[in-house]
Design a protein around this motif. Structure first.
Motif, PDB file in Angstrom:
ATOM      1  N   ALA A 233      34.683  15.320  87.743  1.00  0.00           N
ATOM      2  CA  ALA A 233      33.569  15.983  87.043  1.00  0.00           C
ATOM      3  C   ALA A 233      34.084  16.808  85.869  1.00  0.00           C
ATOM      4  N   LYS A 234      35.197  17.503  86.063  1.00  0.00           N
ATOM      5  CA  LYS A 234      35.772  18.308  84.983  1.00  0.00           C
ATOM      6  C   LYS A 234      36.197  17.425  83.812  1.00  0.00           C
ATOM      7  N   THR A 235      36.799  16.295  84.125  1.00  0.00           N
ATOM      8  CA  THR A 235      37.212  15.364  83.078  1.00  0.00           C
ATOM      9  C   THR A 235      36.006  14.817  82.330  1.00  0.00           C
ATOM     10  N   LEU A 236      34.968  14.466  83.061  1.00  0.00           N
ATOM     11  CA  LEU A 236      33.766  13.904  82.441  1.00  0.00           C
ATOM     12  C   LEU A 236      33.062  14.943  81.583  1.00  0.00           C
ATOM     13  N   TYR A 237      32.993  16.180  82.063  1.00  0.00           N
ATOM     14  CA  TYR A 237      32.322  17.198  81.256  1.00  0.00           C
ATOM     15  C   TYR A 237      33.091  17.465  79.967  1.00  0.00           C
ATOM     16  N   ASP A 238      34.409  17.493  80.053  1.00  0.00           N
ATOM     17  CA  ASP A 238      35.220  17.706  78.853  1.00  0.00           C
ATOM     18  C   ASP A 238      34.913  16.641  77.793  1.00  0.00           C
ATOM     19  N   ALA A 239      34.560  15.438  78.256  1.00  0.00           N
ATOM     20  CA  ALA A 239      34.302  14.335  77.326  1.00  0.00           C
ATOM     21  C   ALA A 239      32.968  14.483  76.589  1.00  0.00           C
TER      22      ALA A 239
ATOM     23  N   LEU B 243      25.143  16.391  85.064  1.00  0.00           N
ATOM     24  CA  LEU B 243      25.391  14.955  84.890  1.00  0.00           C
ATOM     25  C   LEU B 243      26.838  14.612  85.212  1.00  0.00           C
ATOM     26  N   ALA B 244      27.770  15.385  84.676  1.00  0.00           N
ATOM     27  CA  ALA B 244      29.189  15.134  84.939  1.00  0.00           C
ATOM     28  C   ALA B 244      29.499  15.277  86.421  1.00  0.00           C
TER      29      ALA B 244
END
Length: 454
Positions: free
Chosen positions: A15-21, A418-419
């Motif tokens: 989730a952290k990786t996706l939000y960073d994107a 969402l992330a």
């Protein structure tokens, strides 16, 4: 995890990786209640109550629930007194998204990490008032700082849109568009319908004394909005009604209403069904998106409406609606023609709306709306829509906000949720990370951009 830290709402590494994107993707806001005059005139605000409470019925409702007197909410008390009254009860509204939006706004826009309370009310009042006096806190500067690429206001068909015309030249770096809000044209049973028809005549110079003039005038405003960048119509309707109704039948009902006769439920339904199809045809012709907001029983608390009018916090959700039957003729009539977005207030309608969207490629479920635009509500909706229909066909986020300062906070809450939803699927082995990255970027930015033609 601490309050509103970097991992806020993000429960997994994925989730952290996706939000960073997606955190820094531009904001596309196809539905809000921003004040176009406020944006164009760009004069800013004097104090924190103006930007947090003066126009927000979410805040008003929370204050009423904690026993604050109406004088300190919408009455004649000073803004300082209203802010102090709000601050005193803020700790008691924790768990409601209003609590998180408020603190996100303070943290992101003012750099204030203190929690709002009776003890911090004066300090926050002074610190924010000082910052609000700066040119960098004016509406246009804030929109650019928040990376708002497009925002679409909500506008009566009779609006002259002069401020939207000014925005083209005077609001640099932000695409500000109108949205054609058709409620007053469709709700023939409402007390103000005849007045609206008269206003429509004045705005267009069509004679709305008969139905042909009324529909011609409506179509003229539709053209007018289209010429000024409108990409969508919007209609708030308690229960959708769609069935074949002749123009002659609709004209008879219109004439009855104009002469003051009472309409039966069948007549009201027939008129609304005709107008819904008529508007749908106009939208298809222009390539606009049709947005239908379903299930809000407005002005339910009579005392509030009588004293304060609409949008005062007295609206409720109603679940006992036959949505599938009500939309049946409409979605068949426009099968494959134009984009249709369905919003609902009652989460119990998600299965119906989502399966309708699954059956019709040009129908999509809109974001969790109104009472559901919390982390809890968005989490549930994204998971459900993604498993029954497709997350790739979700329409993304809308702020639905009357507070310009909160646009960024609402979109941040959505993107983090969402992330987190998609990140859990990565962690459970339901999809690879690279596919998830493409998916969240699509929902957060590419999908609304394509859908609305921004």
């Amino acid at each position: 995890m601490s309050f509103l830290d970097d991992d806020y709402l993000l429960e997994t590494e994925a989730a952290k990786t996706l939000y960073d994107a997606i955190a820094d993707r531009p904001i596309l806001d196809p539905h809000n209640h921003a004040d176009i005059v406020e944006i164009v005139e760009n004069e800013g605000w004097a104090d924190i109550w103006e930007v947090q409470g003066a126009t927000d019925h979410y805040v008003w409702s929370m204050m009423r629930k904690r026993g604050v007197d109406e004088e300190l909410i919408t009455g004649d008390a000073s803004n300082r007194e209203k802010w102090t009254a709000f601050a005193e009860v803020v700790p008691e509204i924790a768990g409601n998204p209003v609590y998180e939006w408020l603190h996100l706004d303070l943290k992101r826009r003012f750099g204030i990490d203190e929690s709002v309370s009776a003890e911090t009310a004066d300090e926050i009042w002074e610190a924010t008032r000082e910052q609000l006096a700066g040119d960098d806190m004016r509406p246009q500067e804030l929109l650019r700082e928040m990376n708002v690429e497009v925002l679409a206001t909500t506008d009566n068909p009779t609006s002259q849109l002069e401020y939207h015309e000014r925005a083209v030249d005077e609001v640099e770096g932000v695409d500000v568009r109108p949205t054609w809000r058709a409620d007053p044209a469709v709700n023939v049973q409402k007390a103000g319908f005849v007045d609206f028809a008269d206003d429509l005549a004045e705005a267009t110079e069509f004679d709305t004394g008969d139905f042909d003039g009324f529909t011609s005038a409506l179509a003229a405003t539709h053209d007018y909005f289209d010429e000024r960048g409108c990409a969508a119509s919007d209609l708030g309707i308690l229960e959708p009604v769609s069935r074949p109704v002749s123009e002659e039948r609709a004209a008879e009902i219109y004439d009855e209403r104009r002469t003051g006769e009472s309409l039966t439920d069948r007549e009201i339904g027939d008129f609304q069904a005709y107008l819904l199809e008529f508007i749908g045809e106009l939208n298809v012709e222009k390539g606009w998106v049709t947005q239908l907001h379903i299930g809000a029983l407005r002005d339910y608390r009579a005392e509030l409406y009588d004293e304060l009018g609409a949008a005062a916090g007295g609206d409720v959700s109603i679940g006992d609606l036959n949505v599938a039957e009500g939309l049946d003729y409409y979605v068949d009539r426009f099968d494959g023609e134009g984009e249709i977005i369905l919003y609902c207030v009652d989460p119990g309608h998600y299965p119906t709306l989502t399966t309708i969207a699954r059956a019709y490629p040009n129908v999509s479920v809109g974001p969790a709306w109104w009472f559901n635009d919390s982390p809890f509500g968005m989490d549930h909706q994204l998971d459900y829509v993604g498993s029954v229909d497709l997350l790739a066909n979700h329409t993304g986020m809308v702020s639905d906000s009357r507070k310009l300062l909160s646009f960024d906070s609402r979109f941040e809450m959505f993107r983090r949720t969402l992330a987190n939803v998609v990140g859990k699927k990565v962690e459970r082995g339901q999809m690879p990370l690279d596919v998830a990255e493409d998916l969240v970027d699509h929902v957060a930015y590419e999908r609304p951009k394509e859908l609305y033609g921004f």
